[in-house]
Design an enzyme around this catalytic site. Structure first.
Site, PDB file in Angstrom:
ATOM      1  CE  LYS A  56      -3.686  -0.525  -0.455  1.00 17.48           C
ATOM      2  NZ  LYS A  56      -5.068  -1.001  -0.536  1.00 17.48           N
ATOM      3  CB  SER A 298      -3.489 -10.875   2.888  1.00 14.31           C
ATOM      4  OG  SER A 298      -2.348 -10.061   2.767  1.00 14.31           O
TER       5      SER A 298
HETATM    6  N1  PMP Z   1      -3.227  -7.651   1.907  1.00 14.39           N
HETATM    7  C1  PMP Z   1      -3.122  -6.705   2.855  1.00 14.39           C
HETATM    8  C2  PMP Z   1      -2.480  -7.074   4.170  1.00 14.39           C
HETATM    9  C3  PMP Z   1      -3.619  -5.418   2.610  1.00 14.39           C
HETATM   10  O1  PMP Z   1      -3.527  -4.480   3.581  1.00 14.39           O
HETATM   11  C4  PMP Z   1      -4.240  -5.136   1.367  1.00 14.39           C
HETATM   12  C5  PMP Z   1      -4.810  -3.775   1.106  1.00 14.39           C
HETATM   13  N2  PMP Z   1      -5.850  -3.408   1.984  1.00 14.39           N
HETATM   14  C6  PMP Z   1      -4.339  -6.154   0.411  1.00 14.39           C
HETATM   15  C7  PMP Z   1      -3.815  -7.397   0.719  1.00 14.39           C
HETATM   16  C8  PMP Z   1      -5.063  -5.956  -0.905  1.00 14.39           C
HETATM   17  O2  PMP Z   1      -4.555  -4.980  -1.733  1.00 14.39           O
HETATM   18  P1  PMP Z   1      -5.490  -4.166  -2.734  1.00 14.39           P
HETATM   19  O3  PMP Z   1      -6.138  -3.061  -1.925  1.00 14.39           O
HETATM   20  O4  PMP Z   1      -4.546  -3.619  -3.746  1.00 14.39           O
HETATM   21  O5  PMP Z   1      -6.511  -5.074  -3.278  1.00 14.39           O
END
Ligand code: PMP
Length: 362
Positions: A56, A298
């Site tokens: 991010k 994630s």
């Molecule tokens: N994994 C984590 C830990 C995140 O903080 C985010 C963004 N909120 C994402 C995945 C997903 O990224 P995106 O917003 O680009 O879909």
């Protein structure tokens, strides 16, 4: 001093950086050596190498610089945004360097580390009740922006989100895999910015690469087929009916963001595979203990899906998996529940096996 000729040597990056913000992006793509089936090569893109330790940071600099160019953000104006943490941390780093005050709204369910990281960069964190989910923190940010004349970063709607991933993340992937096959790209979604930008670029530059999207098994906003109610301009009008709270922080808020919706229409995905929170945590732990790669929940979830895809992929396939952030921001979450802070029996026995520096027996 004579140098061991076998010693690992480095040569520096060849230039001096003008600010920490220039170090955002160009994260390494790393081969997996000890996990997954042996007939497939797995790579991970390690976004923890960003200065704020998550993907991010890209979005943060992308939104702020786009708003500076357009004049939407004035010098010294306060920035406000709803974030599950990583956008807030990235924005806090960018705003610290550029001198903008920042207010982040975040549900109180996200890790304590996230709050403290934003605050150490000088941001204010306004917590919102977890019962009101992502939509609650989202509405709070919009309300604060409206009431105070602040700049709302709008990560869930702004075209600057997909644009920065197309300009950086996607170009890095295409450059790193030049001359190599790339059969599949696996990602989850929060705003959908990573998916949107990378899929747009890969569809053009690497049309043979399959795009695999994933989401929590107990919050299948896309898999359920349920429609997202929206207001004019794309903002969600209500929580999605398929949402349940899940432990994969940063993924799948309780609404389908406009950024994701646009990408589904324009580029789509080839396969949507859900993953459970338990599998996400299990694979995060395996990435740490078997590969020495510390990522967040994630990342483990995305990797679990990459391994599943690998299992049935043809011999010699190459698969790339996004690892969005570092595991260090999950110390107080279920990810670290199985990790002790006191010595266990085996460690105590080691302590007592030689005479020095032992604790006195109680
Ligand atoms: N994994 C984590 C830990 C995140 O903080 C985010 C963004 N909120 C994402 C995945 C997903 O990224 P995106 O917003 O680009 O879909």
């Amino acid at each position: 001093m004579s140098l061991d000729t076998q010693i690992r040597m480095t040569k520096g990056r060849g230039h001096l950086y003008n600010s920490i913000l220039e170090t955002i992006g160009d994260t390494p793509t790393v081969r997996i050596n000890n996990l997954g089936p042996s007939h497939v090569t797995l790579y991970v893109k390690v976004e923890a190498f960003n200065p704020g330790a998550s993907v991010k940071d890209r979005l943060a600099i992308g939104i702020i610089e786009a708003a500076e160019r357009s004049g939407a953000l004035k010098p010294g104006q306060t920035v406000v945004e709803a974030s599950s943490g990583n956008t807030g941390i990235g924005l806090a780093m960018v705003c610290a360097q550029k001198g903008y005050p920042l207010v982040v709204t975040m549900a109180d369910s996200f890790s304590i580390e996230r709050r403290k990281l934003m605050r150490i960069f000088g941001a204010k964190v306004v917590l919102t009740p977890r019962a009101e989910k992502g939509f609650g923190m989202y509405r709070k940010a919009a309300e604060l922006a409206e009431a105070n004349g602040w700049f709302l970063a709008s990560q869930f709607e702004t075209p600057a989100n997909a644009a920065i991933h197309e300009a950086t993340t996607a170009r890095e992937i295409v450059a790193d895999f030049a001359g190599s096959r790339l059969d599949a790209f696996v990602t989850g979604y929060g705003t959908g910015g990573t998916f949107a930008g990378v899929s747009a670029h890969l569809r053009r530059e690497r049309p043979d690469t399959r795009i695999i999207l994933t989401e929590p098994a107990n919050a299948q906003l896309l898999g359920s087929g349920g429609r997202q109610e929206r207001k004019d301009g794309g903002a969600p009008a209500a929580s999605h009916t398929a949402f349940e709270p899940h432990p994969i922080q940063g993924w799948t808020p309780d609404f389908i963001p406009q950024v994701l919706q646009t990408a589904l229409t324009n580029n789509s995905y080839d396969e949507l595979l859900p993953v459970t929170g338990a599998d996400a945590i299990a694979w995060t732990l395996k990435l740490a203990s078997k590969e020495g790669i510390l990522t967040g929940i994630s990342g483990g979830g995305t990797f679990a899906v990459a391994v599943k895809v690998a299992e049935t992929a043809p011999q010699g396939s190459v698969i790339l998996c996004m690892l969005p952030d570092t595991g260090e921001r999950y110390m107080t979450t279920p990810l670290f529940e199985s990790i002790a802070d006191e010595m266990n029996g085996e460690e105590l026995a080691l302590s007592q096996s030689t005479p020095c520096a032992q604790f006195a027996a109680e």
